[in-house]
Design an enzyme around this catalytic site. Sequence first.
Site, mmCIF file in Angstrom:
data_model
loop_
_atom_site.group_PDB
_atom_site.id
_atom_site.type_symbol
_atom_site.label_atom_id
_atom_site.label_comp_id
_atom_site.label_asym_id
_atom_site.label_seq_id
_atom_site.Cartn_x
_atom_site.Cartn_y
_atom_site.Cartn_z
ATOM 1 C CB CYS A 1 49.456 -26.497 152.458
ATOM 2 S SG CYS A 1 47.924 -27.482 152.342
ATOM 3 C CD GLU B 1 49.122 -25.497 156.019
ATOM 4 O OE1 GLU B 1 48.973 -24.342 155.600
ATOM 5 O OE2 GLU B 1 48.533 -26.499 155.529
ATOM 6 C CE LYS C 1 49.482 -22.184 152.504
ATOM 7 N NZ LYS C 1 48.302 -22.742 153.210
#
Length: 261
Positions: free
Chosen positions: A144, A44, A110
């Site tokens: 994540c 990331e 995300k």
Amino acid sequence: MSEKLNVALIQPDLKWEDAAANREQLSNKIGQLSEDVELIVLPEMFTTGFSMNARQLAEETEGETLAWMQEIAKNRSAALTGSVIIKEEGHYYNRLFFVFPDTSYKTYDKRHTFTLAKEDETYSAGKERLIVEYKGWKICPLICYDLRFPVFARNTVDYDLLIYVANWPEKRIEAWDTLLKARAIENMCYCIGLNRTGKDGDGYVYNGHSAIYDPLGKALTPLDRSVEFNAEVTLDRNSMLKTRSKLKFLQDRDKFNLLDE
């Protein structure tokens, strides 16, 4: 269609907010990979570390980092994925790129911004999940904090490979190890978690633990990797499908739709 997929994990110590230095060090690490690698996974925010300094660090979508990824993908005849800070129409995104060997690409923003670090105050959340088809494999790449939300990752489309790219700190690494294994088992798929090492500019320490799990939760990579490393693993789709066919767990999944608030 390829029944086997050669995957490379690159777990680096990222240079804080230094895109050029990170691209250079990652180029060197990618250069160490074998020629038969077909998919390269990066962390990331691999050009900057997990920074909230988006105003100074963000690139346009068609920026230097995407061009760098396209060049590597083309030269190595391999796909490349990882996330970058992107500015688009006045908004900032933690955006994952999946770049194909022909330099075309798909993106995923995300979905679950990390409120504990106030990521939600800087970055706009994505709306849709991405499913990539590559060499006959269905791949679901996530980022994540998404790892903590199993409903969003739920395998309703029979994808083969789930990927999480991350900057996951050492203090919560047991959750990382446990959740990656759980996502593989519950979705009856291969699951990759790619983390970083080192210490970032905000003082957070990262100890890696990048890993690949098979559909039964068996680790295909060492779990105690706390330093920089490259790992190459061959995934076998036929083996995964035989496991699914034998156990049939996905056939018993609940049927419901996920609605936005």
